[in-house]
Design an enzyme around this catalytic site. Structure first.
Site, short mmCIF file in Angstrom:
data_model
loop_
_atom_site.label_atom_id
_atom_site.label_comp_id
_atom_site.label_asym_id
_atom_site.label_seq_id
_atom_site.Cartn_x
_atom_site.Cartn_y
_atom_site.Cartn_z
N ASP A 29 39.84 33.69 42.65
CA ASP A 29 38.85 34.43 41.41
C ASP A 29 37.64 35.01 41.75
OD1 ASP A 29 37.64 34.91 38.69
OD2 ASP A 29 39.61 33.76 37.67
N ILE A 30 37.98 36.16 41.75
CA ILE A 30 36.79 37.00 42.01
C ILE A 30 35.60 37.54 40.92
CG2 ILE A 30 38.08 38.76 42.70
CD1 ILE A 30 37.64 40.96 40.43
N ASN A 87 45.65 31.54 29.62
CA ASN A 87 45.88 31.78 28.45
C ASN A 87 46.36 32.98 27.95
OD1 ASN A 87 42.84 31.02 28.69
ND2 ASN A 87 42.26 32.79 30.16
N VAL A 96 44.98 39.98 32.12
CA VAL A 96 46.16 40.29 32.45
C VAL A 96 46.96 39.43 32.46
CG1 VAL A 96 46.73 40.82 35.46
CG2 VAL A 96 44.37 40.37 34.45
N HIS A 100 48.99 33.10 34.65
CA HIS A 100 48.62 33.29 35.09
C HIS A 100 47.91 31.25 35.25
CE1 HIS A 100 46.15 35.64 33.77
NE2 HIS A 100 45.13 35.30 34.12
N MET A 101 47.54 30.88 35.77
CA MET A 101 47.22 29.78 35.46
C MET A 101 45.58 29.34 36.64
SD MET A 101 48.15 25.54 36.33
CE MET A 101 49.39 25.70 34.79
N HIS A 102 44.41 29.55 35.75
CA HIS A 102 43.30 29.12 36.69
C HIS A 102 42.68 27.45 36.35
CE1 HIS A 102 41.47 33.37 34.64
NE2 HIS A 102 42.00 32.21 34.20
#
Length: 114
Positions: A29-30, A87, A96, A100-102
């Site tokens: 992640d940025i 989310n 976005v 996606h999974m963090h």
């Protein structure tokens, strides 16, 4: 399609990729919220969790979970613990619109997250 993650998957936008297979891509992640903070995305575009279909998407979403566990193990924090978050839509914090999974690890997490 004007999707940031699709462009990363297609290598149109650079990312620090940490894992890839035929169905999934993971990258750092940025804007990390933990010492290790990766995003795990399916290569097939699905906009939100609400768009997951029973016929065809369940195995792919399970693969995201499996990948998160393997990456946590590889990074050395699986036994200590880690957080995975998905989310959905604006009020859920999704920015976005490609599921996606963090995966976050390397520190103690509390609840509520904030």
């Amino acid at each position: 399609m004007d999707c940031l993650f699709c462009k990363i998957i297609d290598r149109e936008i650079p990312a620090d990729i940490v894992y890839e297979d035929d169905e999934v891509l993971a990258f750092n992640d940025i804007n990390p919220q933990a010492p290790t903070h990766m995003l795990i995305v399916p290569k097939r575009h699905i906009a939100t969790l609400n768009d997951i279909e029973e016929d065809g998407d369940l195995a792919l979403v399970g693969r995201l979970q499996y990948t998160a566990a393997r990456l946590a193990e590889r990074e050395g924090f699986a036994e200590d613990g880690y957080r995975v978050v998905m989310n959905c839509n604006d009020q859920g914090g999704q920015t976005v619109y490609h599921i996606h999974m963090h995966l976050m690890g390397g520190r103690r997490f509390t609840w509520p997250a904030g």
